[in-house]
Design an enzyme around this catalytic site. Structure first.
Site, short mmCIF file in Angstrom:
data_model
loop_
_atom_site.label_atom_id
_atom_site.label_comp_id
_atom_site.label_asym_id
_atom_site.label_seq_id
_atom_site.Cartn_x
_atom_site.Cartn_y
_atom_site.Cartn_z
CG ASP A 124 40.93 44.05 35.49
OD1 ASP A 124 40.06 43.95 34.61
OD2 ASP A 124 41.47 43.08 36.04
CD GLU B 216 37.65 38.89 32.98
OE1 GLU B 216 38.64 38.51 32.35
OE2 GLU B 216 37.76 39.35 34.14
CD GLU B 217 38.60 40.53 37.08
OE1 GLU B 217 39.29 39.51 37.23
OE2 GLU B 217 39.04 41.60 36.62
ZN LIG Z 1 40.02 42.37 33.45
#
Ligand SMILES: [Zn+2]
EC number: 3.4.17.11
Length: 398
Positions: A115, A148-149
């Site tokens: 991820d 994003e995180e």
């Molecule tokens: Zn992700």
């Protein structure tokens, strides 16, 4: 699907290459460059590659902007956007990826970064396959977002014109190729500072105002009212959580047993498929803190000072299953020989902001498992399915 000319070995090599580059959230310069190098290697001209200046607008230190790649179409049709995020969670720092059979794992001391390096490798493998086999496709833009995180910032603060009027987007950030995320909750965050009054807890506790007591009564009140944790009301549903309960930055709430605690800081969130209901959950917490404030006084009747604020974090979205983006994704999964499952996510994604910017977005999976943990791994057959799905999404004449 044997008719999809995916070079599985090349795709796995892209993936291993990206997993070897550290790039925790906010520190995406190196992985951005690694993706650019890989794109050039597979024949994407430098003129097709651009970075935006989103890092200058993100309110947190960020090394680089979002990365875009524009691939001209070789057949007419509305532009398709494919997105993914460059960053990983901080737990991936120092990850050493290694292959074990059909999986890629870390050494067990860090998360892996599947991820979202799976997403980066899927997008590069998609373009590699399109170019190598000259597959017919409409104009395509790739978007690799930053941060994003840590708050969906790259997608949130981008300039919509950089999306070049894409008709729809496929965002790679999930587990199974057959699982299509077509909606997600929205979130509102809340923050409360309670300033009470210190007093000697043994000599004269009645002279103090305990911020801890105000906070405890307020949270109990929220719980009794059905606003804590899972929230189900006749007119809406959602979740809430007071995630951080402490004192001044880096300090606990209170620092000695013999002093009435004079300061508590709580940071919480509320989520719901309807942003208005997330707001309502926050307002219920606000009311609970006001009630607790009124209840707790010192011997002279003085009350604590309570500062409660809340603000929207990201908007929810929900694409109808028969909308063009969802229908294309469903068709592509079926063409892979799989049974599509549409999902509504309880967490926010870059897709929440891409939809807000006007591009209906379906999020697909490519083999990331146990994300954000030291048990994280990538399932390679599922990663290859994600690559094939992306190729179908780009090339289906539908
Ligand atoms: Zn992700």
């Amino acid at each position: 699907m044997n008719s999809i000319p995916l070079d599985v070995q090349a795709a796995e090599e892209h993936l291993m290459r990206f997993l070897a580059v550290e790039g925790v959230t906010g520190e995406e310069a190196a992985i951005g460059q690694a993706v650019v190098e890989e794109l050039k290697k597979i024949g994407v001209p430098a003129s097709a590659i651009r970075f935006d200046t989103v890092h200058e607008r993100i309110p947190l230190p960020t090394q680089t902007g979002n990365l875009y790649v524009d691939i001209p179409g070789n057949r007419p049709g509305p532009r398709l956007l494919f997105s993914t995020h460059l960053d990983t969670v901080p737990l991936c720092a120092g990850a050493k990826a290694k292959r074990e059979g059909d999986k890629i794992v870390s050494d067990g001391t860090t998360a892996l970064g599947g991820d979202n390096r799976t997403g980066c490798a899927v997008l590069v493998s998609l373009v590699e396959t399109l170019l190598k086999h000259n597959l017919p496709h409409p104009p395509i833009t790739l978007l690799f977002t930053v941060r994003e995180e840590s708050g969906l910032h790259g997608a949130r603060e981008l300039k919509p014109e950089d999306l070049k009027d894409a008709a729809m987007c496929f965002n790679v950030d999930g587990k199974l190729a057959s699982e299509l995320i077509i909606g997600a909750v929205g979130q509102e965050n809340w923050d409360v500072e309670i300033t009470g009054k210190a007093a000697h807890a043994g000599v004269a506790p009645e002279k103090g105002i305990s911020a801890t007591l105000v906070a405890s009564i307020a949270l109990t009140e929220a719980h009794r009212g059905g606003w804590f944790g899972k929230v189900t009301k006749p007119h809406g549903k959602g979740t809430s959580n007071p995630g951080i309960f402490g004192g001044k930055p880096g300090k606990p709430a209170g620092d000695a047993t013999n002093v009435v605690t004079d300061y508590v800081h709580i940071v919480g969130e509320a989520r719901s498929p309807e942003l208005t209901f997330a707001t309502e959950i926050c307002q219920a917490y606000r009311a609970a803190f006001a009630k607790a404030q009124a209840e707790v006084t010192d011997a002279g009747g003085a009350k604590a000072d309570v500062k409660f604020t809340s603000k929207p974090s990201y908007p929810p979205f929900n694409l109808p299953a028969d909308s063009p983006a969802a229908a294309r994704a469903i068709k592509a999964v079926e063409s892979l020989g799989l049974k599509p499952i549409t999902i509504f996510s309880n967490g926010g994604l870059d897709a929440n902001w891409l939809v807000k910017h006007g591009v209906p977005t379906v999020t697909i999976g490519a083999g990331q498992y146990e994300i954000h943990t030291i048990k994280e791994y990538i399932d390679l057959p599922e990663f290859a399915q994600g690559c094939r799905l992306a190729i179908l999404l780009a090339t289906l004449d539908f």
